[in-house]
Design a protein around this motif. Structure first.
Motif, PDB file in Angstrom:
ATOM      1  N   PHE A  21       0.825  -1.204   0.000  1.00 42.18           N
ATOM      2  CA  PHE A  21       0.000   0.000   0.000  1.00 42.18           C
ATOM      3  C   PHE A  21       0.864   1.261   0.000  1.00 42.18           C
ATOM      4  CE2 PHE A  21      -2.505   3.313   2.093  1.00 42.18           C
ATOM      5  CZ  PHE A  21      -3.664   3.284   1.336  1.00 42.18           C
ATOM      6  N   PHE A  22       1.956   1.269   0.755  1.00 40.97           N
ATOM      7  CA  PHE A  22       2.814   2.456   0.833  1.00 40.97           C
ATOM      8  C   PHE A  22       3.965   2.421  -0.164  1.00 40.97           C
ATOM      9  CE2 PHE A  22       0.927   2.197   5.123  1.00 40.97           C
ATOM     10  CZ  PHE A  22       0.365   3.456   5.195  1.00 40.97           C
ATOM     11  N   SER A  23       3.977   1.424  -1.062  1.00 36.27           N
ATOM     12  CA  SER A  23       5.006   1.315  -2.112  1.00 36.27           C
ATOM     13  C   SER A  23       6.409   1.443  -1.524  1.00 36.27           C
ATOM     14  CB  SER A  23       4.783   2.396  -3.185  1.00 36.27           C
ATOM     15  OG  SER A  23       3.493   2.299  -3.731  1.00 36.27           O
ATOM     16  N   ILE A  24       6.640   0.689  -0.466  1.00 31.74           N
ATOM     17  CA  ILE A  24       7.925   0.806   0.223  1.00 31.74           C
ATOM     18  C   ILE A  24       9.075   0.357  -0.672  1.00 31.74           C
ATOM     19  CG2 ILE A  24       9.261  -0.032   2.198  1.00 31.74           C
ATOM     20  CD1 ILE A  24       6.668  -0.155   3.775  1.00 31.74           C
ATOM     21  N   GLY A  25       8.868  -0.699  -1.440  1.00 34.36           N
ATOM     22  CA  GLY A  25       9.920  -1.154  -2.337  1.00 34.36           C
ATOM     23  C   GLY A  25      10.288  -0.115  -3.380  1.00 34.36           C
ATOM     24  N   GLN A  26       9.269   0.529  -3.941  1.00 34.90           N
ATOM     25  CA  GLN A  26       9.533   1.565  -4.940  1.00 34.90           C
ATOM     26  C   GLN A  26      10.212   2.770  -4.325  1.00 34.90           C
ATOM     27  OE1 GLN A  26       6.017   2.787  -6.996  1.00 34.90           O
ATOM     28  NE2 GLN A  26       7.087   4.181  -8.380  1.00 34.90           N
ATOM     29  N   VAL A  27       9.825   3.110  -3.109  1.00 34.57           N
ATOM     30  CA  VAL A  27      10.458   4.241  -2.431  1.00 34.57           C
ATOM     31  C   VAL A  27      11.948   3.985  -2.230  1.00 34.57           C
ATOM     32  CG1 VAL A  27      10.557   5.499  -0.248  1.00 34.57           C
ATOM     33  CG2 VAL A  27       8.347   5.023  -1.312  1.00 34.57           C
ATOM     34  N   PHE A  28      12.288   2.775  -1.787  1.00 31.79           N
ATOM     35  CA  PHE A  28      13.692   2.447  -1.579  1.00 31.79           C
ATOM     36  C   PHE A  28      14.446   2.381  -2.908  1.00 31.79           C
ATOM     37  CE2 PHE A  28      12.392   1.301   2.665  1.00 31.79           C
ATOM     38  CZ  PHE A  28      13.534   1.558   3.433  1.00 31.79           C
ATOM     39  N   ALA A  29      13.779   1.873  -3.943  1.00 30.74           N
ATOM     40  CA  ALA A  29      14.440   1.757  -5.240  1.00 30.74           C
ATOM     41  C   ALA A  29      14.711   3.125  -5.856  1.00 30.74           C
ATOM     42  CB  ALA A  29      13.593   0.911  -6.190  1.00 30.74           C
ATOM     43  N   ASN A  30      13.792   4.069  -5.679  1.00 28.25           N
ATOM     44  CA  ASN A  30      13.938   5.396  -6.268  1.00 28.25           C
ATOM     45  C   ASN A  30      14.662   6.381  -5.353  1.00 28.25           C
ATOM     46  OD1 ASN A  30      12.488   4.446  -8.461  1.00 28.25           O
ATOM     47  ND2 ASN A  30      10.525   5.203  -7.694  1.00 28.25           N
ATOM     48  N   GLY A  31      15.020   5.952  -4.164  1.00 32.07           N
ATOM     49  CA  GLY A  31      15.705   6.847  -3.240  1.00 32.07           C
ATOM     50  C   GLY A  31      17.070   7.260  -3.767  1.00 32.07           C
ATOM     51  N   ASN A  32      17.390   8.530  -3.616  1.00 35.06           N
ATOM     52  CA  ASN A  32      18.691   9.037  -4.052  1.00 35.06           C
ATOM     53  C   ASN A  32      19.673   8.887  -2.898  1.00 35.06           C
ATOM     54  OD1 ASN A  32      20.832  10.425  -5.219  1.00 35.06           O
ATOM     55  ND2 ASN A  32      19.485  11.900  -6.234  1.00 35.06           N
ATOM     56  N   TRP A  33      20.261   7.706  -2.806  1.00 35.55           N
ATOM     57  CA  TRP A  33      21.133   7.407  -1.677  1.00 35.55           C
ATOM     58  C   TRP A  33      22.445   8.157  -1.757  1.00 35.55           C
ATOM     59  CZ3 TRP A  33      18.306   5.426   1.871  1.00 35.55           C
ATOM     60  CH2 TRP A  33      17.221   4.624   1.527  1.00 35.55           C
TER      61      TRP A  33
END
Length: 539
Positions: free
Chosen positions: A49-61
């Motif tokens: 629901f919170f798209s946690i995987g996508q958030v981590f994948a798109n994060g600018n680390w």
């Protein structure tokens, strides 16, 4: 005698006689597995629901790592410019290296350079000394056929050529280029020319031992460990042209665009068609004690002490006074302002909590059912407490910031409103759970209502009230930092200002450390006092 193990037949016999004992209901037998399955299913749903995987994948680390590095380091940002054909090293106005920086990690080399310059040109050779004058009545003018053709008058006669705008008898000599531009050319103009002379032809920037940037006006060579990147500079077409494929530590968003170079913790660079922008990182906090304007800047501890005890720097002022003023009013770290804002945060937490205790204490007696047997009054006060605490402290801070303007008054009011509701509820519940025997004992000797509360109730709840007040004071010290960020004053506002620049993360870390120290001290003091109060009550 030792117990004999039961046989299988004996066990079956016991189970047959007592089936309810050995056959538990389904929900009891599978309660633990069902609970684990429900929690697992909920975690999977929340992950989707919170798209946690996508958030981590798109994060600018990379940016996150840079921010963390900025907490414990600082950057020097020189620009290596070559737009005119000669190398020029410039620094920002407020560089941590002072007004005239000359770091040893930037080396320049003299050589022959071809530069582009603007030079004035003299157009007097194309006109007679007195001809073409705007106001001269007796000047001569000669217009060529090409000139008149450009002006739309190819058939002009010599008599016509002698006509001037301001003087009928003036003559003017206009070249074809002048008339094509629509009028007489000025006496002097500027022309772009190239010249060859001695100048700065090369700059070598050392980022670390095996990381360098070799800059010339037409080429930039970057070395990182064992890899090398050769970049040609097309200044005429404003393009940056890497030679060969880009290594993993370099990137380019579009052909001909600027090239980004990543040196990890040590810094980064941008190669543009007219300059190379370098960000060189150093571990530590620059100019933390003295800024470049201080006479103590750049000196070691021994040199500072020697200067402090040496001849007076300014007449009528002690060297130690100058030293302390330079520390407090450090332009880059602003220690004095940070300390004052931190003190404001402490005062906000203390005053807001104190006022909340003063109001919640008497109201809690009226809200407690066993102290004030009036259901209408009880409900009104309890709903009032619910209203005050249901609105978050941050929302109250926004409201009072608009009402009173930015400053500590808004923060004190937000803490006061929120804590009045919370403490009022806690205090009233504590009063409703007291032991009535002590109160009945005081009443049995003929004491009045006020004396009954004073000697039969207050001694029971006072340690709890004080313990809760101390806890909220310690907690509000942290909360005051958050509400300060929205304009309620204190160090929170200073912290937010430093974060907004997106460059002063070392200042953010400095203020975070000060807040942690204050919270740590208050937490230990509050915990010790609460332990003594609760222990005294238990004794």
């Amino acid at each position: 005698m030792s117990a004999q193990p039961l046989s299988a037949a004996r066990i079956d016999e016991i189970m047959a006689r007592q089936p309810d004992v050995f056959r538990r209901p389904f929900h009891k037998r599978f309660a633990a597995p069902l609970a684990v399955a429900a929690v697992t299913a909920y975690c999977i749903y929340a992950f989707w629901f919170f798209s946690i995987g996508q958030v981590f994948a798109n994060g600018n680390w990379n940016i996150a790592g840079t921010y963390l590095a900025d907490w414990v380091s600082y950057e020097v940002r020189p620009d290596i410019e070559y737009r005119d054909g000669e190398i020029e090293v410039t620094f920002p106005r407020f560089s941590p290296l002072g007004e005239n920086p000359d770091p040893d990690w930037i080396e320049t080399e003299q050589g022959t350079v071809t530069v582009i310059v603007d030079r004035p040109t003299d157009n007097s050779a194309s006109a007679a000394p007195a001809s073409g004058s705007f106001m001269s009545p007796n000047s001569d003018a000669t217009l060529t056929a090409e000139d008149n053709a450009l002006d739309g008058d190819a058939a002009a006669t010599p008599a016509d050529e002698g006509f001037s705008f301001m003087s009928p008898n003036s003559d003017a000599t206009l070249t074809a280029e002048d008339n094509a531009l629509g009028g007489a050319a000025p006496a002097a103009d500027e022309a772009v020319v190239t010249e060859t002379r001695q100048g700065v032809a090369r700059a070598l920037v050392t980022i670390y031992e095996r990381g360098t940037i070799d800059v010339t006006p037409d080429r930039v060579i970057v070395t990182r460990y064992n890899g090398t990147l050769d970049v040609l500079i097309d200044r005429e077409n404003e393009q940056v042209l890497p030679q060969g494929p880009l290594p993993e530590w370099a990137s380019q968003r579009a052909p001909g665009a600027k090239v980004f170079i990543d040196f990890g913790f040590y810094g980064r660079a941008e190669i543009r068609h007219r300059e190379v922008k370098v960000n060189r990182r150093f571990l530590g906090w620059e100019n933390f004690v003295f800024d470049p304007a201080s006479p103590y800047w750049g000196l070691g501890f021994g040199e500072v002490m020697g200067k402090a005890f040496g001849p007076p720097i300014e007449e009528g002022r002690s060297n130690f006074g100058i030293m302390w003023q330079n520390i407090v009013y450090n332009a880059e770290w602003q220690h004095g302002d940070v300390w004052i804002k931190l003190l404001q945060t402490i005062v906000m937490a203390f005053v807001g909590t104190l006022f909340a205790v003063f109001i919640a204490f008497p109201l809690s007696f009226a809200a407690a059912r066993n102290i004030t047997p009036n259901r209408f009054v009880n409900q009104i006060l309890k709903r009032f407490f619910d209203f005050l605490r249901s609105v978050d402290m941050l929302i109250w801070a926004l409201f009072f910031t608009r009402a009173f303007g930015p400053g500590p008054l808004a923060g004190i009011s937000a803490i006061f409103f929120t804590d009045t509701g919370t403490l009022g509820k806690l205090y009233s519940e504590a009063l409703e759970n007291i032991d009535d025997k002590q109160r009945e004992g005081v009443r049995s000797v003929g004491a009045g209502p006020a004396a009954v509360q004073r000697f039969g109730v207050v001694p029971q709840v006072l340690p709890i009230f004080a313990s809760q007040a101390l806890y909220f004071w310690e907690s509000n010290t942290r909360s005051a930092t958050i509400i300060g960020a929205v304009g309620a004053g204190g160090i929170g506002l200073k912290l937010w200002e430093a974060m907004r620049t997106n460059q002063d993360w070392e200042n953010v870390f400095y203020m975070v450390i000060l807040i942690l120290i204050v919270v740590f001290i208050f937490d230990n003091v509050s915990g010790a006092l609460r332990a003594r109060l609760v222990g005294r009550q238990a004794g």
